[in-house]
Design a protein around this motif. Structure first.
Motif, PDB file in Angstrom:
ATOM      1  N   THR A  55       0.734  -1.460  -0.114  1.00  0.00           N
ATOM      2  CA  THR A  55      -0.182  -0.094  -0.175  1.00  0.00           C
ATOM      3  C   THR A  55       0.897   1.013  -0.237  1.00  0.00           C
ATOM      4  O   THR A  55       2.577   1.202   0.582  1.00  0.00           O
ATOM      5  CB  THR A  55      -0.748   0.544   0.948  1.00  0.00           C
ATOM      6  N   SER A  56       0.187   2.224  -0.324  1.00  0.00           N
ATOM      7  CA  SER A  56       0.973   2.929  -0.739  1.00  0.00           C
ATOM      8  C   SER A  56       0.735   4.491   1.170  1.00  0.00           C
ATOM      9  O   SER A  56       0.056   3.770   1.550  1.00  0.00           O
ATOM     10  CB  SER A  56       0.574   4.645  -1.388  1.00  0.00           C
ATOM     11  N   LEU A  59       2.739  10.463   0.385  1.00  0.00           N
ATOM     12  CA  LEU A  59       3.147  11.097  -0.913  1.00  0.00           C
ATOM     13  C   LEU A  59       4.990  12.247  -1.177  1.00  0.00           C
ATOM     14  O   LEU A  59       5.849  11.702  -2.137  1.00  0.00           O
ATOM     15  CB  LEU A  59       2.345  12.394  -2.119  1.00  0.00           C
ATOM     16  N   ALA A  62       8.352  10.364  -0.957  1.00  0.00           N
ATOM     17  CA  ALA A  62       6.951   8.645  -1.002  1.00  0.00           C
ATOM     18  C   ALA A  62       7.706   7.831  -0.266  1.00  0.00           C
ATOM     19  O   ALA A  62       8.613   7.103  -0.137  1.00  0.00           O
ATOM     20  CB  ALA A  62       7.387   8.838  -2.474  1.00  0.00           C
ATOM     21  N   VAL A  64       5.806   4.028   0.825  1.00  0.00           N
ATOM     22  CA  VAL A  64       5.070   2.066   0.387  1.00  0.00           C
ATOM     23  C   VAL A  64       5.706   1.371   1.778  1.00  0.00           C
ATOM     24  O   VAL A  64       5.850   1.902   2.476  1.00  0.00           O
ATOM     25  CB  VAL A  64       5.572   1.636  -0.300  1.00  0.00           C
TER      26      VAL A  64
END
Length: 174
Positions: A55-56, A59, A62, A64
């Motif tokens: 999943t992220s 932002l 950035a 994950v």
């Protein structure tokens, strides 16, 4: 329990095999994408692990997240500073997902797979609909898994339909 949820069978998570199977089945109701996490060990061995826990997280920066079982033969590789890539599989990658879902050595030699290599020589799967080249930022012990949080250094995305996993089976979307 509300009338809306009256039809649900409720269980309390427990260590019994039956309870764990019921919990796994309940988790399986959530459809996920399918990825192969690839890396190159300190000894230069290319490794791959099928994972649907991706999943992220953020932002900016950035980031994950994905999980690896403590019983995985590769769990010790993924420490802070270790490079890896998340390859998001397309709907024609089911054979690859099954192959890398099994443990074993020399996985990349045992299957015909088109690769290129990214940062630090990490293998990247040709035809993936997205790829995130990462460095492990944090490893958090959580039950029988490590949660890995990676900082994205480079990424790319391509058109295509994703491979999904639902109810213990691969599924196609679109």
């Amino acid at each position: 329990m509300s009338a809306k949820h009256a039809s649900l069978t409720t269980h309390v998570p427990a260590a019994s095999d039956d309870a764990q199977r019921a919990l796994r089945d309940a988790f399986g109701r959530y459809a996920t994408g399918v990825t192969i996490i690839t890396a190159r060990t300190a000894e230069g061995e290319e490794i791959g692990i099928t994972a649907n826990s991706f999943t992220s997280v953020s932002l900016d920066p950035a980031m994950v997240l994905w999980n690896i079982a403590l019983k995985s033969q590769h769990v010790d590789c993924f420490q802070p500073g270790f490079r890896f890539a998340v390859n998001v599989l397309s709907d024609n990658h089911e054979t690859l997902a099954r192959h890398f879902g099994r443990s074993g050595r020399d996985q990349f030699r045992e299957i015909d797979i088109a690769l290129c290599h990214g940062l630090g020589g990490v293998p990247l799967i040709d035809g993936a609909i997205a790829c995130f080249e990462c460095v492990t930022d944090q490893v958090v012990l959580a039950g029988d898994h490590n949660v890995l949080i990676g900082r994205v250094e480079r990424f790319g995305a391509h058109a295509g339909a994703p491979l999904a996993f639902h109810n213990g089976r691969f599924a196609l979307l679109g």
